[in-house]
Design an enzyme around this catalytic site. Structure first.
Site, PDB file in Angstrom:
ATOM      1  N   ARG A   1      67.600 -29.198 -29.332  1.00 19.28           N
ATOM      2  CA  ARG A   1      68.026 -29.498 -27.956  1.00 19.28           C
ATOM      3  C   ARG A   1      69.436 -28.999 -27.667  1.00 19.28           C
ATOM      4  O   ARG A   1      69.818 -28.808 -26.505  1.00 19.28           O
ATOM      5  CB  ARG A   1      67.861 -30.995 -27.657  1.00 19.28           C
ATOM      6  CG  ARG A   1      66.387 -31.382 -27.492  1.00 19.28           C
ATOM      7  CD  ARG A   1      66.234 -32.864 -27.219  1.00 19.28           C
ATOM      8  NE  ARG A   1      66.653 -33.699 -28.317  1.00 19.28           N
ATOM      9  CZ  ARG A   1      65.867 -34.081 -29.327  1.00 19.28           C
ATOM     10  NH1 ARG A   1      64.612 -33.719 -29.359  1.00 19.28           N
ATOM     11  NH2 ARG A   1      66.332 -34.848 -30.292  1.00 19.28           N
TER      12      ARG A   1
ATOM     13  N   GLU B   1      68.959 -40.643 -44.491  1.00 21.90           N
ATOM     14  CA  GLU B   1      68.660 -41.935 -45.098  1.00 21.90           C
ATOM     15  C   GLU B   1      67.632 -41.747 -46.221  1.00 21.90           C
ATOM     16  O   GLU B   1      67.756 -42.311 -47.298  1.00 21.90           O
ATOM     17  CB  GLU B   1      68.129 -42.877 -44.018  1.00 21.90           C
ATOM     18  CG  GLU B   1      68.272 -44.329 -44.415  1.00 21.90           C
ATOM     19  CD  GLU B   1      67.840 -45.252 -43.292  1.00 21.90           C
ATOM     20  OE1 GLU B   1      67.616 -44.760 -42.177  1.00 21.90           O
ATOM     21  OE2 GLU B   1      67.709 -46.455 -43.574  1.00 21.90           O
TER      22      GLU B   1
HETATM   23  P1  AMP Z   1      72.499 -37.095 -36.660  1.00 26.21           P
HETATM   24  O1  AMP Z   1      72.562 -35.988 -37.653  1.00 26.21           O
HETATM   25  O2  AMP Z   1      72.100 -38.416 -37.266  1.00 26.21           O
HETATM   26  O3  AMP Z   1      73.791 -37.212 -35.842  1.00 26.21           O
HETATM   27  O4  AMP Z   1      71.303 -36.783 -35.661  1.00 26.21           O
HETATM   28  C1  AMP Z   1      71.507 -35.917 -34.641  1.00 26.21           C
HETATM   29  C2  AMP Z   1      70.268 -35.128 -34.299  1.00 26.21           C
HETATM   30  O5  AMP Z   1      69.074 -35.894 -34.290  1.00 26.21           O
HETATM   31  C3  AMP Z   1      70.438 -34.556 -32.913  1.00 26.21           C
HETATM   32  O6  AMP Z   1      70.030 -33.204 -32.963  1.00 26.21           O
HETATM   33  C4  AMP Z   1      69.562 -35.408 -32.041  1.00 26.21           C
HETATM   34  O7  AMP Z   1      68.860 -34.610 -31.157  1.00 26.21           O
HETATM   35  C5  AMP Z   1      68.611 -36.126 -32.972  1.00 26.21           C
HETATM   36  N1  AMP Z   1      68.596 -37.590 -32.773  1.00 26.21           N
HETATM   37  C6  AMP Z   1      69.048 -38.534 -33.653  1.00 26.21           C
HETATM   38  N2  AMP Z   1      68.863 -39.771 -33.189  1.00 26.21           N
HETATM   39  C7  AMP Z   1      68.283 -39.651 -31.980  1.00 26.21           C
HETATM   40  C8  AMP Z   1      67.859 -40.579 -30.974  1.00 26.21           C
HETATM   41  N3  AMP Z   1      67.980 -41.912 -31.116  1.00 26.21           N
HETATM   42  N4  AMP Z   1      67.319 -40.078 -29.839  1.00 26.21           N
HETATM   43  C9  AMP Z   1      67.188 -38.745 -29.657  1.00 26.21           C
HETATM   44  N5  AMP Z   1      67.566 -37.825 -30.574  1.00 26.21           N
HETATM   45  C10 AMP Z   1      68.105 -38.256 -31.721  1.00 26.21           C
END
Ligand code: AMP
Length: 174
Positions: free
Chosen positions: A62, A99
């Site tokens: 995205r 995780e």
């Molecule tokens: P992180 O590496 O945990 O910061 O996860 C970020 C990535 O996962 C981004 O590319 C987001 O699009 C997706 N993502 C993680 N959690 C969510 C959520 N609750 N809703 C939508 N997309 C998420």
């Protein structure tokens, strides 16, 4: 309506997707709304302009939607950081811990010129693992991440700690 409440009204919360306990923030209603999409891109563009950004790096998948539109509006180049196995040219990789298990992100070797001022863009900052790994790829290539910009931040997960020394901007906090 002000930009931020307007955009907030377009985000759809999907409980327990893709797995139980996750509140998925669906941004597709923003993309589908002409004013919503334009408003969101304008926020990214303003921030990049203020930071004199020379290149935008968008995170799979995205981050491509917001990052590519912002790059077009600014007249700067766009670079995709992709999940493993998608980029065809010589590349470098960075793995980070989830995780459960590991994830790998990749960038083409020639994507960033040494000293280039880069903005990292994604839709959402959660744990920061993905953005932190993408920032490492940029700095490995000699670029400087002068802004990391996300439409949405899940504040309780403190993803900013994975981006030490990087100015982080988010427009909607949950
Ligand atoms: P992180 O590496 O945990 O910061 O996860 C970020 C990535 O996962 C981004 O590319 C987001 O699009 C997706 N993502 C993680 N959690 C969510 C959520 N609750 N809703 C939508 N997309 C998420």
């Amino acid at each position: 309506m002000d930009d931020i409440p307007f955009l907030r009204s377009l985000i759809r919360n999907i409980p327990d997707f893709p797995q139980p306990g996750i509140q998925f923030k669906d941004i597709t209603p923003i993309l589908a709304d002409a004013k919503g999409f334009q408003t969101s891109i304008n926020l990214f563009v303003e921030k990049c302009r203020d930071a004199n950004v020379q290149k935008i790096v968008g995170i799979d998948a995205r981050g491509f939607l917001f990052g590519a539109a912002a790059a077009y509006a600014l007249g700067v180049g766009f670079i995709p950081v992709r999940k493993a196995g998608k980029l065809p040219f010589t590349r470098r990789s960075h793995s980070y811990t989830l995780e459960y298990g590991n994830n790998v992100v990749e960038i083409h070797d020639d994507a960033i010129l040494p000293g280039e001022r880069v903005a990292l863009i994604d839709d959402l900052l959660a744990t920061g693992g993905t953005a932190g790994a993408a920032a490492k790829l940029v700095t490995d290539l000699g670029g400087s991440v002068v802004q990391a910009i996300f439409l949405i931040e899940l504040v309780a997960l403190d993803g900013r700690k994975q981006l030490p020394g990087v100015p982080v901007t988010t427009f909607l906090q949950y």
